[in-house]
Design a protein around this motif. Structure first.
Motif, PDB file in Angstrom:
ATOM      1  N   SER A   1       1.076  -1.192  -0.254  1.00 27.76           N
ATOM      2  CA  SER A   1      -0.171  -0.476   0.222  1.00 27.76           C
ATOM      3  C   SER A   1       1.303   1.208  -0.165  1.00 27.76           C
ATOM      4  CB  SER A   1      -1.115   0.262   0.831  1.00 27.76           C
ATOM      5  OG  SER A   1      -0.222   0.388   2.555  1.00 27.76           O
ATOM      6  N   ILE A   2      -0.007   2.204  -0.760  1.00 27.13           N
ATOM      7  CA  ILE A   2       0.848   3.497  -0.762  1.00 27.13           C
ATOM      8  C   ILE A   2       1.689   3.887   1.026  1.00 27.13           C
ATOM      9  CG2 ILE A   2       0.854   5.991  -0.749  1.00 27.13           C
ATOM     10  CD1 ILE A   2       0.653   4.843  -3.336  1.00 27.13           C
ATOM     11  N   GLU A   3       0.579   3.728   2.113  1.00 29.05           N
ATOM     12  CA  GLU A   3       0.849   3.805   3.635  1.00 29.05           C
ATOM     13  C   GLU A   3       2.398   3.235   3.825  1.00 29.05           C
ATOM     14  OE1 GLU A   3      -1.793   3.129   2.478  1.00 29.05           O
ATOM     15  OE2 GLU A   3      -2.533   5.663   2.328  1.00 29.05           O
ATOM     16  N   GLU A   4       2.110   1.485   3.625  1.00 29.48           N
ATOM     17  CA  GLU A   4       3.553   0.756   3.841  1.00 29.48           C
ATOM     18  C   GLU A   4       4.871   1.331   3.038  1.00 29.48           C
ATOM     19  OE1 GLU A   4       0.847  -3.477   4.482  1.00 29.48           O
ATOM     20  OE2 GLU A   4       1.582  -2.893   2.171  1.00 29.48           O
ATOM     21  N   LEU A   5       4.506   1.642   1.969  1.00 27.66           N
ATOM     22  CA  LEU A   5       6.056   2.102   1.288  1.00 27.66           C
ATOM     23  C   LEU A   5       6.488   3.523   1.897  1.00 27.66           C
ATOM     24  CD1 LEU A   5       8.358   1.203  -0.348  1.00 27.66           C
ATOM     25  CD2 LEU A   5       6.498   2.384  -2.748  1.00 27.66           C
ATOM     26  N   ARG A   6       5.764   3.908   2.436  1.00 28.63           N
ATOM     27  CA  ARG A   6       6.016   5.636   2.725  1.00 28.63           C
ATOM     28  C   ARG A   6       6.275   5.574   4.266  1.00 28.63           C
ATOM     29  NH1 ARG A   6       1.283   8.440   3.402  1.00 28.63           N
ATOM     30  NH2 ARG A   6       0.966   8.753   1.299  1.00 28.63           N
TER      31      ARG A   6
ATOM     32  N   GLN B   1       7.926   2.844   4.905  1.00 32.94           N
ATOM     33  CA  GLN B   1       9.434   2.376   4.533  1.00 32.94           C
ATOM     34  C   GLN B   1      10.740   2.896   4.365  1.00 32.94           C
ATOM     35  OE1 GLN B   1      10.370  -1.667   2.360  1.00 32.94           O
ATOM     36  NE2 GLN B   1       8.572  -2.832   3.296  1.00 32.94           N
ATOM     37  N   LEU B   2      10.296   4.058   3.712  1.00 30.81           N
ATOM     38  CA  LEU B   2      10.474   5.100   2.940  1.00 30.81           C
ATOM     39  C   LEU B   2      11.672   5.880   4.347  1.00 30.81           C
ATOM     40  CD1 LEU B   2      12.385   6.585   0.525  1.00 30.81           C
ATOM     41  CD2 LEU B   2      10.267   7.720   0.490  1.00 30.81           C
TER      42      LEU B   2
END
Length: 273
Positions: A263-268, A270-271
């Motif tokens: 999801s967008i939230e998961e990648l954000r 991690q970033l």
């Protein structure tokens, strides 16, 4: 059948040998370190032996290694290659014969490549501009999302899935999924254009804006990412503006590193963790 994107340039700004490869009916590459090939004739070695030779050479380039391995071990007769030149796709051909080795089969202005496959290049192919990212890869195996983008450009916005096109893509491992994706994209183009028009063209994951980085050529550029993957849909389903995220090419690639995509939230998370 697999699909590949391949460039024919020595380094990022070096000599371009696409025309020579096209005329010879081949797709070739080489990789050199201190003026010598990292790996020589690969016709009688295994992938493990290839890996060992590369490791012992001390060369750190993962992209160089993977690109050469694709040519030697993974490209098969019947696979399709799209030739890349800068931001253009300039050629398309089908592999006629698998890996072979001939020192200097490509020789031009310091280029002397020896690893190649024979290709029947399409003489009627019309070049088009398309940046699939991952430009550091000389040879890139094309996934279904990238293949759909190529097809959209190759056959036009109003793509007509004629029997010959369907036969070609349906013979690929996930051909039916592509056909579903292509038709879906045609129905939803206006929706995507509306989503972009209502945005500031900033990546929803990392915040990058192409115009801020690249100037005028990056103006109004961003990638539409479907939060529910198109390929996972067994039939048509209604899509709204809220079902689409706008992201940069790097974040888009990272979202699709997992299956299903993050999801967008998961990648954000991690970033910025």
């Amino acid at each position: 059948m697999n699909y590949w994107r391949m460039s024919f340039r020595l380094g990022s700004n070096g000599v371009e040998v696409w025309e020579q490869c096209r005329k010879q009916g081949i797709a070739a590459m080489g990789y050199y370190y201190n003026g010598e090939p990292v790996v020589g004739d690969c016709r009688n070695i295994t992938e493990k032996e290839f890996d060992a030779i590369w490791r012992e050479s001390g060369v750190r380039s993962r992209t160089g290694k993977s690109s050469l391995k694709h040519v030697v071990f993974h490209m098969k007769e019947g696979d399709v290659i799209y030739a890349k030149k800068g931001t253009e796709i300039v050629g398309k051909g089908k592999i006629a014969e698998e890996y072979d080795y001939k020192p200097g089969i490509v020789k031009q202005d310091g280029v002397r490549w020896e690893h190649y496959v024979k290709v029947d290049w399409n003489t009627d192919f019309k070049p088009f501009v398309l940046d699939l990212s991952a430009n550091q890869h000389t040879v890139l195996k094309i996934n279904q999302e990238r293949l759909a983008r190529i097809r959209e450009k190759e056959y036009g916005t109003d793509i007509n899935l004629t029997p010959d096109i369907i036969d070609e893509v349906a013979s690929a491992e996930e051909g039916k999924k592509y056909i579903r994706e292509a038709s879906f994209r045609q129905r939803n183009r206006k929706l995507i254009e509306q989503k972009k028009a209502n945005s500031d063209y900033r990546c929803e994951v990392c915040g990058m804006r192409y115009e801020d980085v690249y100037g005028e050529i990056g103006k109004d550029y961003i990638i539409a990412h479907h939060l529910e993957p198109i390929g996972n849909r067994d039939e048509a389903a209604k899509t709204t503006l809220d079902d689409i995220a706008l992201v940069c090419s790097n974040c888009h690639d990272m979202l699709h590193k997992t299956n299903p995509p993050m999801s967008i939230e998961e990648l954000r998370t991690q970033l910025y963790q």
